[in-house]
Every structure is written in C-alpha cells, then in structure tokens.
Design a protein around this motif. Structure first.
Motif, PDB file in Angstrom:
ATOM      1  N   SER A   1       0.451  11.372  -4.901  1.00 15.91           N
ATOM      2  CA  SER A   1       1.569  10.904  -4.097  1.00 15.91           C
ATOM      3  C   SER A   1       1.699  11.707  -2.812  1.00 15.91           C
ATOM      4  CB  SER A   1       2.877  11.033  -4.903  1.00 15.91           C
ATOM      5  OG  SER A   1       3.998  10.688  -4.124  1.00 15.91           O
ATOM      6  N   ALA A   2       2.226  11.055  -1.785  1.00 20.45           N
ATOM      7  CA  ALA A   2       2.570  11.779  -0.564  1.00 20.45           C
ATOM      8  C   ALA A   2       3.721  12.736  -0.852  1.00 20.45           C
ATOM      9  CB  ALA A   2       2.960  10.798   0.534  1.00 20.45           C
ATOM     10  N   ALA A   3       3.881  13.745  -0.018  1.00 18.58           N
ATOM     11  CA  ALA A   3       4.951  14.723  -0.230  1.00 18.58           C
ATOM     12  C   ALA A   3       6.330  14.126   0.037  1.00 18.58           C
ATOM     13  CB  ALA A   3       4.725  15.939   0.665  1.00 18.58           C
ATOM     14  N   ASP A   4       6.386  13.062   0.832  1.00 19.26           N
ATOM     15  CA  ASP A   4       7.662  12.441   1.194  1.00 19.26           C
ATOM     16  C   ASP A   4       7.473  10.922   1.131  1.00 19.26           C
ATOM     17  OD1 ASP A   4      10.229  11.998   2.083  1.00 19.26           O
ATOM     18  OD2 ASP A   4       9.883  12.714   4.128  1.00 19.26           O
ATOM     19  N   THR A   5       8.048  10.294   0.108  1.00 23.55           N
ATOM     20  CA  THR A   5       7.799   8.873  -0.129  1.00 23.55           C
ATOM     21  C   THR A   5       9.090   8.079  -0.153  1.00 23.55           C
ATOM     22  OG1 THR A   5       5.803   9.350  -1.426  1.00 23.55           O
ATOM     23  CG2 THR A   5       6.821   7.188  -1.739  1.00 23.55           C
ATOM     24  N   TRP A   6       9.118   6.996   0.610  1.00 24.06           N
ATOM     25  CA  TRP A   6      10.184   6.004   0.520  1.00 24.06           C
ATOM     26  C   TRP A   6       9.693   4.884  -0.399  1.00 24.06           C
ATOM     27  CZ3 TRP A   6       9.477   8.917   4.823  1.00 24.06           C
ATOM     28  CH2 TRP A   6      10.611   9.447   5.466  1.00 24.06           C
ATOM     29  N   GLN A   7      10.312   4.751  -1.567  1.00 21.46           N
ATOM     30  CA  GLN A   7       9.885   3.732  -2.535  1.00 21.46           C
ATOM     31  C   GLN A   7      10.897   2.599  -2.582  1.00 21.46           C
ATOM     32  OE1 GLN A   7       8.833   5.121  -6.453  1.00 21.46           O
ATOM     33  NE2 GLN A   7       8.456   3.057  -7.245  1.00 21.46           N
ATOM     34  N   LEU A   8      10.408   1.387  -2.382  1.00 24.78           N
ATOM     35  CA  LEU A   8      11.254   0.197  -2.362  1.00 24.78           C
ATOM     36  C   LEU A   8      11.163  -0.537  -3.691  1.00 24.78           C
ATOM     37  CD1 LEU A   8      13.035  -1.815  -0.716  1.00 24.78           C
ATOM     38  CD2 LEU A   8      10.888  -2.974  -0.092  1.00 24.78           C
ATOM     39  N   PHE A   9      12.324  -0.922  -4.220  1.00 26.55           N
ATOM     40  CA  PHE A   9      12.415  -1.743  -5.422  1.00 26.55           C
ATOM     41  C   PHE A   9      12.985  -3.098  -4.997  1.00 26.55           C
ATOM     42  CE2 PHE A   9      12.589   2.652  -6.663  1.00 26.55           C
ATOM     43  CZ  PHE A   9      11.848   2.730  -7.837  1.00 26.55           C
ATOM     44  N   PRO A  10      12.144  -4.124  -4.848  1.00 31.65           N
ATOM     45  CA  PRO A  10      12.624  -5.402  -4.314  1.00 31.65           C
ATOM     46  C   PRO A  10      13.170  -6.328  -5.412  1.00 31.65           C
ATOM     47  CG  PRO A  10      10.267  -5.004  -3.855  1.00 31.65           C
ATOM     48  CD  PRO A  10      10.694  -4.091  -4.946  1.00 31.65           C
ATOM     49  N   TYR A  11      14.160  -7.119  -5.029  1.00 30.80           N
ATOM     50  CA  TYR A  11      14.705  -8.187  -5.882  1.00 30.80           C
ATOM     51  C   TYR A  11      14.807  -9.425  -4.992  1.00 30.80           C
ATOM     52  CZ  TYR A  11      15.801  -4.473  -9.154  1.00 30.80           C
ATOM     53  OH  TYR A  11      15.700  -3.417 -10.025  1.00 30.80           O
ATOM     54  N   PHE A  12      13.740 -10.259  -5.041  1.00 29.22           N
ATOM     55  CA  PHE A  12      13.713 -11.408  -4.145  1.00 29.22           C
ATOM     56  C   PHE A  12      13.504 -12.729  -4.874  1.00 29.22           C
ATOM     57  CE2 PHE A  12       9.514  -9.528  -4.299  1.00 29.22           C
ATOM     58  CZ  PHE A  12       8.638 -10.600  -4.410  1.00 29.22           C
ATOM     59  N   GLY A  13      13.574 -12.694  -6.202  1.00 30.76           N
ATOM     60  CA  GLY A  13      13.577 -13.914  -6.997  1.00 30.76           C
ATOM     61  C   GLY A  13      12.457 -14.867  -6.663  1.00 30.76           C
ATOM     62  N   ASP A  14      12.813 -16.155  -6.432  1.00 28.00           N
ATOM     63  CA  ASP A  14      11.801 -17.171  -6.177  1.00 28.00           C
ATOM     64  C   ASP A  14      11.580 -17.426  -4.688  1.00 28.00           C
ATOM     65  OD1 ASP A  14      14.132 -18.453  -5.525  1.00 28.00           O
ATOM     66  OD2 ASP A  14      13.889 -20.138  -6.916  1.00 28.00           O
ATOM     67  N   THR A  15      12.024 -16.495  -3.837  1.00 24.16           N
ATOM     68  CA  THR A  15      11.857 -16.690  -2.387  1.00 24.16           C
ATOM     69  C   THR A  15      10.456 -16.330  -1.906  1.00 24.16           C
ATOM     70  OG1 THR A  15      12.665 -14.467  -1.840  1.00 24.16           O
ATOM     71  CG2 THR A  15      14.310 -16.227  -2.020  1.00 24.16           C
ATOM     72  N   GLY A  16       9.644 -15.746  -2.769  1.00 25.48           N
ATOM     73  CA  GLY A  16       8.242 -15.508  -2.466  1.00 25.48           C
ATOM     74  C   GLY A  16       7.989 -14.605  -1.271  1.00 25.48           C
ATOM     75  N   THR A  17       6.969 -14.972  -0.504  1.00 22.84           N
ATOM     76  CA  THR A  17       6.541 -14.157   0.628  1.00 22.84           C
ATOM     77  C   THR A  17       7.672 -13.951   1.631  1.00 22.84           C
ATOM     78  OG1 THR A  17       4.290 -15.018   0.372  1.00 22.84           O
ATOM     79  CG2 THR A  17       4.819 -13.937   2.452  1.00 22.84           C
ATOM     80  N   GLU A  18       8.462 -14.990   1.883  1.00 25.36           N
ATOM     81  CA  GLU A  18       9.539 -14.877   2.868  1.00 25.36           C
ATOM     82  C   GLU A  18      10.548 -13.809   2.469  1.00 25.36           C
ATOM     83  OE1 GLU A  18      13.126 -17.502   4.984  1.00 25.36           O
ATOM     84  OE2 GLU A  18      12.041 -18.305   3.241  1.00 25.36           O
ATOM     85  N   GLY A  19      10.975 -13.810   1.206  1.00 26.74           N
ATOM     86  CA  GLY A  19      11.980 -12.853   0.767  1.00 26.74           C
ATOM     87  C   GLY A  19      11.491 -11.422   0.834  1.00 26.74           C
ATOM     88  N   LEU A  20      10.259 -11.175   0.386  1.00 27.67           N
ATOM     89  CA  LEU A  20       9.722  -9.816   0.435  1.00 27.67           C
ATOM     90  C   LEU A  20       9.470  -9.381   1.873  1.00 27.67           C
ATOM     91  CD1 LEU A  20       8.760  -7.287  -0.966  1.00 27.67           C
ATOM     92  CD2 LEU A  20       6.552  -8.389  -1.372  1.00 27.67           C
ATOM     93  N   ASP A  21       9.018 -10.301   2.705  1.00 31.04           N
ATOM     94  CA  ASP A  21       8.825  -9.995   4.118  1.00 31.04           C
ATOM     95  C   ASP A  21      10.122  -9.500   4.748  1.00 31.04           C
ATOM     96  OD1 ASP A  21       7.424 -10.333   6.865  1.00 31.04           O
ATOM     97  OD2 ASP A  21       9.197 -11.609   7.037  1.00 31.04           O
ATOM     98  N   LEU A  22      11.231 -10.142   4.430  1.00 26.51           N
ATOM     99  CA  LEU A  22      12.528  -9.736   4.990  1.00 26.51           C
ATOM    100  C   LEU A  22      12.910  -8.332   4.537  1.00 26.51           C
ATOM    101  CD1 LEU A  22      14.457 -13.089   4.513  1.00 26.51           C
ATOM    102  CD2 LEU A  22      13.931 -12.007   6.715  1.00 26.51           C
ATOM    103  N   LEU A  23      12.651  -8.008   3.287  1.00 25.77           N
ATOM    104  CA  LEU A  23      13.001  -6.676   2.786  1.00 25.77           C
ATOM    105  C   LEU A  23      12.117  -5.601   3.419  1.00 25.77           C
ATOM    106  CD1 LEU A  23      13.612  -7.504  -0.977  1.00 25.77           C
ATOM    107  CD2 LEU A  23      15.325  -7.000   0.771  1.00 25.77           C
ATOM    108  N   LEU A  24      10.842  -5.898   3.617  1.00 24.89           N
ATOM    109  CA  LEU A  24       9.964  -4.933   4.272  1.00 24.89           C
ATOM    110  C   LEU A  24      10.340  -4.760   5.745  1.00 24.89           C
ATOM    111  CD1 LEU A  24       6.602  -5.965   2.608  1.00 24.89           C
ATOM    112  CD2 LEU A  24       7.866  -3.836   2.234  1.00 24.89           C
TER     113      LEU A  24
END
Length: 307
Positions: free
Chosen positions: A63-86
């Motif tokens: 692991s990197a010494a400093d990590t931002w870890q994302l836990f996404p909850y985007f249901g059935d929105t697929g690529t669009e929903g995850l793209d928005l969170l990123l």
C-alpha cells in the motif's frame, strides 16, 4: 455513516447480479460522504476514508503510505454513477496536498465490467486481486524430490525467498520498499515457530527452491473476512515464491499440490490469495491452479494523478 437503505439494497442487488460468490455489500464505515445524482436524478453516494501508514507498517509492502479509499454505492446506475463519484473524489483532492507516496484506491467486484470502464477512464489500474478457488485443485504434473513443512531453522532461506517476491513485484506492481526484509521477518519467524499457520518448502537436491506461507481464516458473521468471502473456513495462501532462476521448473506446481491437499484435508471451504493482475507470472500461474478473481483493487499513484 447513515446511507439510505435503498442505496445499500441496490448495491447488494448489484453484487448478487455480478457474481454469485460475493457476500452482501457491507454497510459503510465512517468517513467523508460524497453525493451526486445521475442525469435522471438517481442519487449515488460514496464514503471516503484516508489511511496513513508509517515506515514500520507491514501494509506499506503493498500500500501507499497515504491512501484515499473510496467505498461507492451506485446501485444500478453503472458506469455513469461510478464516474460521478470518481469525479467528486477528484474535486475533493483538488483541495488536498498529495505526495508521491500516495494513492486513490477502490476495492470492487472483479466481474463488474461497467465499473471497470469508469476506473479506466479515471486513470486507475488493477494493482491487486483477491483470487478464490473452490473446486479441487488440478493434479500435479511435475516431480519434485521433497515438499515439507518448514521450521525455525529455515528462517534465513525462507526470508530470502519471501523478500525475492517483492524484488519481482516491485517491477510490475507496487514499488519495493527498502525495508522489505525487516517488515517481513516478524510474521515469518512467528509462523515458523508455530504449528499453524504453516510454511511449506519444496526442495530439490537438498536445496530449497520454493516456499508457501499459509494460514487459516474463518469468515464468520461480523468478521472482516465475511465482507470479502462466503461463510466458511478458508485456507489463505499468503506468499508463494520460487527461487529466481528456477521459475517455470515445476517447483511451484508441486508445492501447491501438497498445500492444497493439506488445506482440503483440514476442512477448507476453499482457498484464497492476493496476486497482482499486472504480474505476468502470477496472473497465469494462479489461473492455471484454478483461482479466479473475486475482488480487484483499482489504484492510481500518486493520488493527484486521478483524472
């Protein structure tokens, strides 16, 4: 962290549809909440945690010494929903100081192709995978003189082999740490001194050519393992390495034939391990051994390189 029940239910439905072997998505832990909405008004949410490690932390091996870890909850929105969170994460990082030894990371079901599209578009790469094997292992196709359990007297050779793993993966995955041997030594010495977890060695002509460091992990309700694995007693293959110059000679196959047999005899529901999809040796070897990816760790290093 209060996530609306419909969002969690939608995430669990996504997991079940993507891969029947996945456990239900876990409720989110504490962290910074990121919210967005798709073009049709569907809400998506992510929880962001920041993990800082010191130079003596074993986790810095992968692991990197400093990590931002994302836990996404985007249901059935697929690529669009995850793209928005990123995109929301990218916007948050604009206000942060990110160093060279930093990363953004998401651990996500390996078979979710819609998510893969979003990860690639934002510059993340698959640096780690949790692979599982639930079927009987393939029969050995090689002849090795001796496969035996290691003991305290094998510490020096075992540490040399364990360190060699990171000499190679440092080229194809996370960079190798200068203090790798020091970080590996305590857990390896403890394993060699104990009956369990076991360390196994393959020898040829009295020379140790390969090593497998294994453990038992119980995926029980409420445990960390249960967030990644189906319920049961799992054999964990922690570190497998063949001596440089001997790779491809069959030592790893012979070693794992014995290890899989021992774990199955011990009542394993299945076996699992972590490997680097970018490793041209491991990614082929473990698939031939009957493993397939269940979770993939997507990363971009440094964190500021997130697109």
């Amino acid at each position: 962290m209060d996530i609306a029940e419909p969002l969690l239910a939608a995430c669990r439905a996504r997991f079940a549809a993507v891969d029947a072997l996945l456990p239900p998505a876990a409720p989110p832990a504490d962290g910074v909440r990121l919210d967005a909405a798709t073009a049709d008004g569907t809400q998506v949410t992510g929880v962001l945690q920041r993990h800082r490690l010191g130079p003596g932390d074993v986790s810095t091996l992968w692991s990197a010494a400093d990590t931002w870890q994302l836990f996404p909850y985007f249901g059935d929105t697929g690529t669009e929903g995850l793209d928005l969170l990123l995109r929301a994460l990218r916007g948050l990082l604009d206000g942060e100081k990110t160093g060279d030894d930093s990363a953004c990371a998401v651990v996500w079901p390996s078979r979710d192709a819609e998510a893969i599209r979003a990860f690639l578009d934002h510059g993340l790469v698959p640096l780690g995978a949790l692979g599982v094997r639930t079927a009987p292992p393939p029969p050995p196709d090689c002849d090795v003189e001796v496969v035996r359990r290691a003991g305290p007297d094998d510490f020096a050779v075992a540490l040399e082999l364990a360190t060699a793993t990171f000499d190679y993966t440092g080229l194809v995955a996370a960079p190798r740490r200068a203090n790798t041997a020091d970080l590996l030594a305590p857990a390896l010495r403890e394993a060699l001194d104990a009956e369990e977890p076991a360390v196994w060695l393959a020898e040829d002509g009295g020379v140790v050519q390969a090593m497998a460091h294994c453990a038992w992990i119980d995926a029980t309700a409420g445990s960390a393992a249960a967030e990644l694995l189906p319920p049961g007693r799992w054999g964990y293959v922690n570190n497998v390495v063949t001596a440089p110059g001997e790779r491809g000679g069959g030592f790893g196959r012979a070693l794992m034939a014995r290890v899989h047999q021992e774990l199955r005899t011990g009542g394993a529901t299945g076996t699992y391990l972590y490997y680097n999809p970018t490793n041209p040796l491991a990614s082929v070897f473990w698939h031939r051994q009957g493993y397939r990816p269940l979770w993939t760790t997507w990363e971009v290093r440094p964190a500021g390189a997130l697109r």
